[in-house]
Design an enzyme around this catalytic site. Structure first.
Site, short mmCIF file in Angstrom:
data_model
loop_
_atom_site.label_atom_id
_atom_site.label_comp_id
_atom_site.label_asym_id
_atom_site.label_seq_id
_atom_site.Cartn_x
_atom_site.Cartn_y
_atom_site.Cartn_z
N HIS A 79 0.85 -1.20 0.00
CA HIS A 79 0.00 0.00 0.00
C HIS A 79 0.88 1.25 0.00
CE1 HIS A 79 -2.91 3.03 1.35
NE2 HIS A 79 -2.12 3.27 2.39
N ASP A 108 7.08 22.53 -25.57
CA ASP A 108 7.03 21.15 -25.06
C ASP A 108 8.07 21.04 -23.96
OD1 ASP A 108 6.87 18.28 -24.75
OD2 ASP A 108 6.10 18.17 -26.79
N TRP A 144 7.47 -0.20 4.06
CA TRP A 144 8.02 0.49 2.88
C TRP A 144 9.43 0.99 3.15
CZ3 TRP A 144 9.04 5.75 1.29
CH2 TRP A 144 9.05 6.66 2.33
N SER A 171 12.98 6.43 -13.32
CA SER A 171 11.91 7.21 -13.93
C SER A 171 11.82 8.60 -13.29
CB SER A 171 10.58 6.46 -13.76
OG SER A 171 9.50 7.30 -14.02
N SER A 172 11.88 8.64 -11.96
CA SER A 172 11.77 9.94 -11.27
C SER A 172 12.94 10.85 -11.61
CB SER A 172 11.78 9.73 -9.76
OG SER A 172 10.63 9.08 -9.36
N HIS A 255 13.13 11.59 4.20
CA HIS A 255 12.50 12.83 4.63
C HIS A 255 12.31 13.82 3.49
CE1 HIS A 255 10.40 15.06 7.55
NE2 HIS A 255 10.87 16.12 6.93
N GLU A 257 11.82 13.04 0.60
CA GLU A 257 10.73 12.42 -0.18
C GLU A 257 9.36 12.97 0.25
OE1 GLU A 257 10.54 10.42 -2.70
OE2 GLU A 257 8.41 9.94 -2.56
N TYR A 259 8.76 15.92 1.25
CA TYR A 259 8.60 17.25 0.65
C TYR A 259 8.45 17.17 -0.86
CZ TYR A 259 9.35 18.73 5.30
OH TYR A 259 9.18 18.88 6.65
N SER A 270 -1.11 27.60 -4.03
CA SER A 270 -0.76 29.00 -4.27
C SER A 270 -1.29 29.51 -5.61
CB SER A 270 0.77 29.18 -4.23
OG SER A 270 1.27 28.75 -3.00
N HIS A 304 15.22 12.48 12.78
CA HIS A 304 14.07 12.56 13.69
C HIS A 304 13.16 11.34 13.52
CE1 HIS A 304 11.80 15.14 10.48
NE2 HIS A 304 11.50 13.88 10.32
N HIS A 305 13.38 10.56 12.45
CA HIS A 305 12.64 9.31 12.29
C HIS A 305 13.25 8.20 13.15
CE1 HIS A 305 10.25 10.65 8.78
NE2 HIS A 305 11.29 11.43 8.57
N THR A 330 7.10 27.05 6.86
CA THR A 330 5.75 26.53 6.65
C THR A 330 4.73 27.53 7.19
OG1 THR A 330 6.67 24.32 6.97
CG2 THR A 330 4.29 24.48 6.87
N LYS A 333 4.15 30.26 4.82
CA LYS A 333 3.25 29.88 3.74
C LYS A 333 1.78 29.94 4.19
CE LYS A 333 4.59 27.33 0.44
NZ LYS A 333 5.23 28.37 -0.37
N ARG A 452 1.81 0.45 15.38
CA ARG A 452 1.58 0.36 13.93
C ARG A 452 1.76 -1.08 13.47
NH1 ARG A 452 5.95 4.20 11.07
NH2 ARG A 452 4.75 3.62 9.24
#
Lengths: 536, 37
Positions: A79, A108, A144, A171-172, A255, A257, A259, A270, A304-305, A330, A333, A452
């Site tokens: 998932h 293009d 994951w 690809s990314s 991390h 990722e 963002y 925006s 921090h993870h 943040t 924003k 979890r």
């Protein structure tokens, strides 16, 4: 020989004349490729969503009901991999493909053939990943995050999963190289960097993040592969390696990722809020610098993870404070979005409703993130449902709502038809209510200590889990309505759309007809020095 | 836009792409030397 850009188009875009599958297989047109990315991500959204339904069905009440624990773990793992790499990221790349050339006045993407490759690698990658469901030993089930040594116990699925992650990364990276090359080299005359729409800015910065971190994930999974099959011991203490090293490398990718998935959402919001407030975006330059600041900070917060893994006190303090620092840009924003709406002539079209819901609900995810950033408190929250609630608030009513807002906002430009607002609003309210029923109780579950990634739980967690599952089923079913609205709009919707269907919109994408012709800006627009209306 | 303009834009884009690909390779290689603590 023609002296216009059409001559160039002729040699790579004549596939436009092809029909059927070949037209899509060989296309180099940014709109075709954008459409394919978006459809692909929608399919993956429902595939990953079906897995979420399995998870919520199993957790509806205590005890083991439908699936065995191993398969449950495969569901949580698949998932996440599918939603992160198959749904949210390709959706944003689809938006970049469709909108960036239109918004900067380019005919293009800069590298159209590579663009085709970037897309077509994805179905192969996810075909590989999904095929693991049918392999002996089952699909990957270690989460994951792929932490060793657990992930090294994966059966025959292991090399398939690793190779599919490599392909997703490739690809990314190719997609982001294309975005940067396009934005830096293909802008219309007069479109200076600080005149670019915020969505383009957000993607430019996101693309740099991708180029920096996707190769690091590729390195990490390559080391896993060599540890399992070639006798290396990068992550094995028995050979002098360290499993915690993997966690550092993974989260150096992981991390930023986060963002990567949320910065384009900031860009889209925006664009949308000023349009429906009929005002200019408050603090345009501050918004650009805030995105850049968040991107920079995302590189120095990864541990921090891992507060509970064990690290020096100075490390805990460093990562705690750098994480809290993210609240500053943040906050800039959120303040600017609020100031944009202040005294605006607001109307509440579906696109705006999703953007507003993003603003409120993403902020809830942000606040719970701040709670998790406090190292001593994190020891209590770590690996509980509080974390699940936090990141789902950031990613579902955050990133996914922004994707929906963007879809409703630009559907008239893509299809030439207006969205049926009644249907759209039904979709919005069903989604907004059910998503909170789904995820809000998970905060309480986490604070009460529910871990979890478990298929069974104590009876004290039963009520909140039942509510969460009901919300989950309702949210899943509501999304069928999203598909219905899209098909309805493609088939005519609520009537023909003008080139600029919203009175408050100003970007270059609204200066081409609706639907946008197959080729646009073959003669680039010239942006006058005093024309500041090309961004929101 | 003339054909020449377009060609020079594409050339510049390819140069940008090569530099970015090298940066990506550097990060890939760098991940093997990541030794915190």
């Amino acid at each position: 020989m023609s002296t216009t850009a059409e001559a160039i188009h002729d040699h790579h875009d004549d596939h436009h004349e092809l029909t059927g599958f070949k037209r899509w297989l060989f296309t180099t047109n940014h709109k075709d490729i954008g459409t394919m990315y978006l459809i692909f991500s929608l399919v993956m959204f429902f595939t990953g969503g079906a897995m979420a339904m399995v998870i919520r069905a199993e957790l509806f009440q205590p005890g083991l009901q439908f699936v065995d624990p191993g398969f449950f773990n495969s569901m949580t793992t698949m998932h996440a991999l599918i939603m992160v790499f198959g749904a949210v990221m390709p959706a944003w790349v689809g938006f970049a493909n469709w909108m960036v050339p239109l918004m900067i006045g380019a005919p293009d993407m800069a590298l159209p053939r590579m663009n085709n490759w970037s897309f077509w690698i994805l179905p192969i990658a996810f075909g590989l990943l999904l095929s693991t469901l049918f392999l002996p030993g089952g699909a990957p089930a270690a989460g994951w995050t792929l932490y060793p040594p657990l992930v090294l116990q994966t059966g025959e699925a292991f090399p398939f999963a690793i190779f599919s992650v490599h392909l997703m990364g490739l690809s990314s990276i190719m997609g982001s190289i294309n975005v940067i090359a396009t934005i830096l080299n293909m802008r219309a005359p007069g479109m200076t960097l600080l005149k670019m729409p915020i969505f383009v800015w957000s993607w430019l910065i996101t693309a740099y993040l991708l180029i920096a971190v996707m190769p690091v994930l590729a390195g990490a999974v390559t080391m896993l592969l060599t540890d399992k099959y070639f006798g290396t011991t990068f992550f094995s203490a028995a050979g002098g390696g360290d499993p915690v090293l993997f966690q550092h490398i993974f989260w150096f990718f992981g991390h930023p990722e986060v963002y990567i998935m949320i910065l384009p959402a900031f860009g889209v919001v925006s664009e949308i809020l000023p349009t429906f407030a009929r005002k200019r975006l408050f603090g345009y330059e501050a918004m650009v610098y805030a995105i850049a600041a968040i991107a920079f900070l995302s590189f120095i917060v990864w541990a921090h993870h891992m507060f509970t893994v064990g690290m020096p006190f100075s490390g805990e303090v460093f990562f705690m404070f750098t994480t809290m620092l993210i609240a500053v840009p943040t906050g800039v924003k959120v303040f600017n979005w609020t100031a944009t709406m202040w005294k605006g002539s607001m109307t509440f079209e579906t696109a705006n409703l999703f953007a507003l819901a993003f603003l409120f609900l993403f902020t809830i995810g942000g606040f719970s993130g701040l709670m998790l950033a406090i190292a001593p408190a994190d020891f209590q929250y770590h690996d509980t449902y509080f974390v699940v609630a936090h990141f789902h608030y950031v990613l579902v009513p955050g990133a996914v709502f922004a994707l929906m807002a963007a879809t409703y906002y630009w559907l008239p430009k893509w299809t030439g038809n207006m969205v049926n607002e009644t249907l759209g609003k039904w979709h919005f309210w069903l989604s907004a209510i059910s998503v909170n029923v789904l995820f809000f109780p998970q905060h309480f579950l986490g604070l009460a200590g529910m871990p979890r990634r478990i298929p069974d739980y104590g009876t004290q967690f039963a009520d909140f889990n039942m509510w969460s599952s009901i919300g989950g089923f309702a949210f899943g079913l509501s999304q069928l309505m999203f598909v219905y609205v899209i098909i309805h709009t493609v088939k005519g919707g609520a009537g023909k759309a003008a080139a600029a269907p919203y009175e408050g919109s100003h970007g270059l994408e609204w200066r081409v007809p609706s639907p946008a012709p197959h080729h646009t800006w073959e003669e680039p627009p010239v942006i006058a020095e005093d024309d500041h209306r090309v961004h929101s | 836009m003339t054909n020449e303009d377009m060609k020079s834009k594409r050339k510049a884009a390819v140069r940008t792409a090569i530099i970015l690909a090298l940066i990506a390779l550097a990060f890939f290689a760098g991940s093997f030397f990541f030794l915190p603590g």
